[in-house]
Enzyme design. Structure first.
Site, PDB file in Angstrom:
ATOM      1  N   ASP A 131       0.821  -1.206   0.000  1.00 33.30           N
ATOM      2  CA  ASP A 131       0.000   0.000   0.000  1.00 33.30           C
ATOM      3  C   ASP A 131       0.860   1.263   0.000  1.00 33.30           C
ATOM      4  O   ASP A 131       1.933   1.288   0.610  1.00 33.30           O
ATOM      5  CB  ASP A 131      -0.908  -0.006   1.231  1.00 33.30           C
ATOM      6  CG  ASP A 131      -1.985   1.055   1.176  1.00 33.30           C
ATOM      7  OD1 ASP A 131      -2.318   1.525   0.066  1.00 33.30           O
ATOM      8  OD2 ASP A 131      -2.497   1.441   2.245  1.00 33.30           O
ATOM      9  N   ASN A 143     -10.446  -2.901  -6.358  1.00 32.68           N
ATOM     10  CA  ASN A 143      -9.579  -2.010  -7.131  1.00 32.68           C
ATOM     11  C   ASN A 143     -10.086  -1.725  -8.545  1.00 32.68           C
ATOM     12  O   ASN A 143      -9.616  -0.791  -9.203  1.00 32.68           O
ATOM     13  CB  ASN A 143      -8.158  -2.573  -7.225  1.00 32.68           C
ATOM     14  CG  ASN A 143      -7.367  -2.439  -5.941  1.00 32.68           C
ATOM     15  OD1 ASN A 143      -6.422  -3.171  -5.696  1.00 32.68           O
ATOM     16  ND2 ASN A 143      -7.760  -1.482  -5.092  1.00 32.68           N
ATOM     17  N   ARG A 199      -5.736  -0.904   8.941  1.00 33.08           N
ATOM     18  CA  ARG A 199      -6.891  -1.761   8.662  1.00 33.08           C
ATOM     19  C   ARG A 199      -6.428  -2.954   7.826  1.00 33.08           C
ATOM     20  O   ARG A 199      -5.362  -2.930   7.231  1.00 33.08           O
ATOM     21  CB  ARG A 199      -7.990  -0.983   7.918  1.00 33.08           C
ATOM     22  CG  ARG A 199      -7.532  -0.334   6.622  1.00 33.08           C
ATOM     23  CD  ARG A 199      -8.697   0.380   5.935  1.00 33.08           C
ATOM     24  NE  ARG A 199      -8.249   1.062   4.730  1.00 33.08           N
ATOM     25  CZ  ARG A 199      -7.823   2.313   4.676  1.00 33.08           C
ATOM     26  NH1 ARG A 199      -7.792   3.052   5.799  1.00 33.08           N
ATOM     27  NH2 ARG A 199      -7.438   2.858   3.540  1.00 33.08           N
ATOM     28  N   ARG A 246       1.766  -4.259   6.935  1.00 31.12           N
ATOM     29  CA  ARG A 246       1.004  -3.232   6.223  1.00 31.12           C
ATOM     30  C   ARG A 246       1.792  -1.931   6.219  1.00 31.12           C
ATOM     31  O   ARG A 246       1.846  -1.218   7.213  1.00 31.12           O
ATOM     32  CB  ARG A 246      -0.356  -2.993   6.876  1.00 31.12           C
ATOM     33  CG  ARG A 246      -1.084  -1.781   6.258  1.00 31.12           C
ATOM     34  CD  ARG A 246      -2.354  -2.177   5.600  1.00 31.12           C
ATOM     35  NE  ARG A 246      -2.829  -1.156   4.673  1.00 31.12           N
ATOM     36  CZ  ARG A 246      -4.084  -1.068   4.254  1.00 31.12           C
ATOM     37  NH1 ARG A 246      -4.986  -1.911   4.683  1.00 31.12           N
ATOM     38  NH2 ARG A 246      -4.433  -0.159   3.368  1.00 31.12           N
ATOM     39  N   ARG A 265       0.017   8.507 -10.854  1.00 33.03           N
ATOM     40  CA  ARG A 265      -0.121   7.339  -9.992  1.00 33.03           C
ATOM     41  C   ARG A 265       0.566   6.111 -10.588  1.00 33.03           C
ATOM     42  O   ARG A 265       1.103   5.274  -9.861  1.00 33.03           O
ATOM     43  CB  ARG A 265      -1.605   7.046  -9.733  1.00 33.03           C
ATOM     44  CG  ARG A 265      -2.271   8.070  -8.819  1.00 33.03           C
ATOM     45  CD  ARG A 265      -3.747   7.749  -8.625  1.00 33.03           C
ATOM     46  NE  ARG A 265      -3.955   6.483  -7.965  1.00 33.03           N
ATOM     47  CZ  ARG A 265      -3.977   6.311  -6.640  1.00 33.03           C
ATOM     48  NH1 ARG A 265      -3.791   7.344  -5.829  1.00 33.03           N
ATOM     49  NH2 ARG A 265      -4.188   5.125  -6.121  1.00 33.03           N
TER      50      ARG A 265
END
Length: 248
Positions: A28, A76, A202, A196, A41
């Site tokens: 991430d 996604n 989360r 993560r 991006r």
């Protein structure tokens, strides 16, 4: 679940005799990495792909048995079409390169998720990489592609129900182990450690069944900036915890 910031980490911090068998990573922070640099991006996803290559190789060198990465979720697809296209193009590029080097690297690859929405040529590449690496031993890299934990559980429930209807299974004899055989991860041990990056706290629909007793490690490092040292830091933190599995 704790949140960890960077501190100096090195091989001496890690007990090489007691590594986690299976590490999973939610990759991430690609988009934020690109935004901070004024880049599109897709540049972040390209940088993240290189980080994946580095960490997957490092996991093999360390002697891990399994590495599972969250590459593309069932959610996604909601992203802009050009961003999805760039992710798929990176996947295609990586798979072509992996096929060319598999004989040398001998990294076993598998895919968790529903590949049917992918373009046919990408589906074929995924299956080819799986087939080529079937005979390899050592680290297995599992790529979660069009994967979602809830979707996986629904598919497992449907498959079990069908087996019951057709007489291949008995609902009165369903066990956790039996249900596990209906998951994408069939035959793969549950992750010991889930990492993560990016500062988010989360699980994002990742390995919901398999993560029941996983240790989580959170860091604010964005995935494209995640290094071998960061990986060692996560493993060191994992080794400092007591895993009781509900006992004392």
């Amino acid at each position: 679940m704790a949140f960890f910031r960077r501190r100096k980490a090195k091989f001496s911090d890690v007990d090489m005799e007691h590594l986690p068998r299976h590490v999973a990573i939610i990759m991430d922070g690609n988009g934020r990495w690109a935004k901070r640099r004024g880049l599109p991006r897709k540049a972040g996803h390209a940088a993240g792909a290189e980080t994946f290559r580095t960490i997957a190789t490092f996991a093999k060198e360390l002697g891990l048995s399994y590495l599972t990465v969250y590459a593309f979720s069932t959610e996604n697809w909601r992203r802009p079409a050009d961003e999805v296209a760039s992710i798929m193009a990176l996947l295609e590029k990586y798979l072509h390169e992996a096929i060319q080097t598999m004989a040398k690297d001998k990294v076993k690859m598998a895919f968790f998720g529903d590949l049917s929405p992918l373009p046919p040529h990408l589906q074929a590449l995924c299956r080819e990489t799986e087939e080529i690496s079937k005979g390899y031993e050592g680290c297995q890299v599992n790529i979660c592609l069009n994967y979602g934990g809830r979707d996986e559980l629904v598919r497992a429930a449907k498959a079990f129900a069908l087996d019951c209807v057709e007489g291949r299974a008995d609902p009165g004899h369903l066990t956790q182990e039996a249900l596990g055989n209906y998951l994408f991860s069939k035959g793969v041990p549950d992750p010991d450690l889930i990492i993560r990056p990016s500062g988010e706290l989360r699980v994002s629909n990742f390995l919901l069944w398999q993560s029941a007793y996983a240790e989580y490690y959170f860091t604010d490092v964005l995935w494209p900036d995640f290094t071998k040292e960061d990986f060692l830091r996560a493993v060191s933190a994992y080794q400092g915890r007591s895993r009781r599995y509900g006992g004392v």
